[in-house]
Design an enzyme around this catalytic site. Structure first.
Site, PDB file in Angstrom:
ATOM      1  N   ARG A   1     -17.599  -0.168   6.108  1.00 37.57           N
ATOM      2  CA  ARG A   1     -16.949   0.217   4.864  1.00 37.57           C
ATOM      3  C   ARG A   1     -17.359  -0.837   3.839  1.00 37.57           C
ATOM      4  O   ARG A   1     -18.546  -0.921   3.529  1.00 37.57           O
ATOM      5  CB  ARG A   1     -15.421   0.361   5.038  1.00 37.57           C
TER       6      ARG A   1
ATOM      7  N   LYS B   1       0.786  -1.232   0.000  1.00 37.14           N
ATOM      8  CA  LYS B   1       0.000   0.000   0.000  1.00 37.14           C
ATOM      9  C   LYS B   1       0.819   1.284   0.000  1.00 37.14           C
ATOM     10  O   LYS B   1       0.736   2.090   0.907  1.00 37.14           O
ATOM     11  CB  LYS B   1      -0.940   0.003   1.199  1.00 37.14           C
TER      12      LYS B   1
HETATM   13  C1  LIG Z   1      -5.115  -1.251   4.065  1.00 36.24           C
HETATM   14  C2  LIG Z   1      -5.844  -2.498   4.230  1.00 36.24           C
HETATM   15  C3  LIG Z   1      -5.332  -3.480   5.072  1.00 36.24           C
HETATM   16  C4  LIG Z   1      -4.086  -3.278   5.895  1.00 36.24           C
HETATM   17  O1  LIG Z   1      -4.381  -2.436   6.979  1.00 36.24           O
HETATM   18  P1  LIG Z   1      -3.268  -2.110   8.083  1.00 36.24           P
HETATM   19  O2  LIG Z   1      -4.035  -1.430   9.147  1.00 36.24           O
HETATM   20  O3  LIG Z   1      -2.271  -1.215   7.420  1.00 36.24           O
HETATM   21  O4  LIG Z   1      -2.672  -3.392   8.517  1.00 36.24           O
HETATM   22  C5  LIG Z   1      -6.023  -4.677   5.165  1.00 36.24           C
HETATM   23  N1  LIG Z   1      -7.169  -4.883   4.467  1.00 36.24           N
HETATM   24  C6  LIG Z   1      -7.694  -3.947   3.654  1.00 36.24           C
HETATM   25  C7  LIG Z   1      -8.961  -4.245   2.927  1.00 36.24           C
HETATM   26  C8  LIG Z   1      -7.051  -2.725   3.505  1.00 36.24           C
HETATM   27  O5  LIG Z   1      -7.574  -1.809   2.686  1.00 36.24           O
END
Ligand SMILES: *Cc1c(COP(=O)(O)O)cnc(C)c1O
Length: 365
Positions: free
Chosen positions: A134, A35
């Site tokens: 969400r 990400k």
């Molecule tokens: C960004 C994201 C994650 C990771 O989240 P973190 O809090 O950075 O570990 C996991 N699942 C989805 C769907 C995300 O968008």
């Protein structure tokens, strides 16, 4: 060149291996979430490699553009698309990602069609909304039926498993109650399709505390972890949990001082709004020595997203291109030309990566 952000790859590897070892003890596999969309260096590849050395079972990102770029750079691992895809990008989803998170029947039907066209099998993790509000199907019955429909009616999709997302919009804490529901729903889908689901994915970094205190319901066997590996910061500083084995100095931001002056701490004249239309509050603590640093909200999002490594330095504010520091209590005297080091939070990290002004370097240590 400054501002500069150094990515310490072995520290990311260390965090990945800490998280993966903790998870492995409970039979949980970790997907490493990259990400970050750095178009100026080979970040993803380097970070994906570091995460893999640490033991993650696959790589994930929220943007198709990043995944496409990773493929161009030769990343051959299993890649999961995290954001529910847009209709227009489905040809790319099927071409470049092995798996995706999904919730919409119309999109699923279109992915099926695209996968058939490309002669591929695309893997799907069907998302269930457990209250964070969400993504994910909210109604349990429709969720169940959609999962069974994927399995039985869509031959070019493989139902890899189910998942949920918590702690994003609704700020809901993952706990035994909500995650047990996910496991229950997995078991009833398995009964209906006559086989086990490979993945029951119980969230991201905010689920890691349940591994530490051993409250994760049996049956959750997968997490998608970004921040906890990349920065290791939130669990220590916001949750205040004993995750001190995670390194928080994985990314270090450096910026150069362009002015040092003794100035009053309270602005002079009629106070209206700052450069962003906000009305900040100021406290008069007399004359202070201030350093102006050449990095700003355009690079870091907000002035309170950067934390000086030298804790005697205070960040007092900033604007688009400047950060203002109070260096009155700093042990070593600073002058123009000196470089100040900071640790970024997730917001600053993402902004730095996207700022064309920040030079990114990768270091193996
Ligand atoms: C960004 C994201 C994650 C990771 O989240 P973190 O809090 O950075 O570990 C996991 N699942 C989805 C769907 C995300 O968008």
């Amino acid at each position: 060149m400054y501002p500069k952000m150094t990515v310490h790859l072995s520290r990311i590897e260390h965090n990945a291996s800490f998280v993966c070892d903790l998870a492995a003890k409970k039979g949980v596999r970790i997907t490493g979430v990259v990400k970050s969309s750095d178009n100026y260096s080979n970040s993803y590849q380097a970070i994906a490699e570091a995460m893999k050395r640490g033991g993650v079972s696959s790589i994930a990102d929220s943007r198709m553009k990043t995944i496409e770029r990773m493929r161009e750079m030769g990343v051959e691992d299993h890649i999961l698309l995290l954001r529910i895809p847009q209709m227009w990008e489905l040809p790319k989803v099927v071409e470049f990602a092995n798996a995706s998170l999904q919730s919409d029947p119309g999109t699923l039907a279109a992915v099926e069609e695209e996968a058939a066209k490309q002669g591929k099998i695309h893997e799907v993790i069907l998302m269930n909304d457990l209250g964070d509000l969400r993504e994910g199907i909210f109604d349990p019955q429709i969720f169940h039926e959609t999962a069974v429909w994927i399995e039985k009616e869509l031959p070019h999709l493989r139902l890899l498993g189910i998942g949920t997302n918590l702690g994003c919009y609704g700020s809901i804490v993952p706990d035994k109650t909500n995650l047990s529901l996910l496991v229950e729903r997995a078991r009833s889908i398995e009964k209906a399709i006559g086989r086990e689901l490979e993945i029951v994915s119980g969230g991201g970094t905010s689920t890691l505390p349940m591994l530490l205190d051993d409250t994760l319901p049996e049956g959750i066997n997968h997490l998608r972890v970004g921040e906890g590996i990349l920065l290791g910061r939130d669990l220590n500083t916001i949750w205040k949990l004993p995750f001190d084995k995670l390194r928080m100095d994985t990314y270090v931001v450096e910026a150069q001082i362009i002015e040092v002056e003794d100035k009053p701490s309270y602005p002079i004249g009629r106070i209206f709004v700052d450069a962003f239309g906000n009305t900040p509050e100021y406290t008069d603590i007399g004359m202070r020595t201030r350093a102006l640093v050449a990095i700003g909200k355009r690079d870091i999002g907000s002035h309170d997203a950067l934390f000086p490594l030298d804790e005697s330095i205070l960040v007092v504010g900033g604007s688009s291109d400047h950060l203002i520091l109070d260096i009155t209590d700093c042990a070593s005297p600073l002058s123009v030309g000196d470089v100040v080091s900071f640790l970024p939070n997730y917001q600053a990290l993402v902004n730095c990566i996207e700022s064309s002004d920040v030079t990114i370097v990768h270091q193996l240590d």
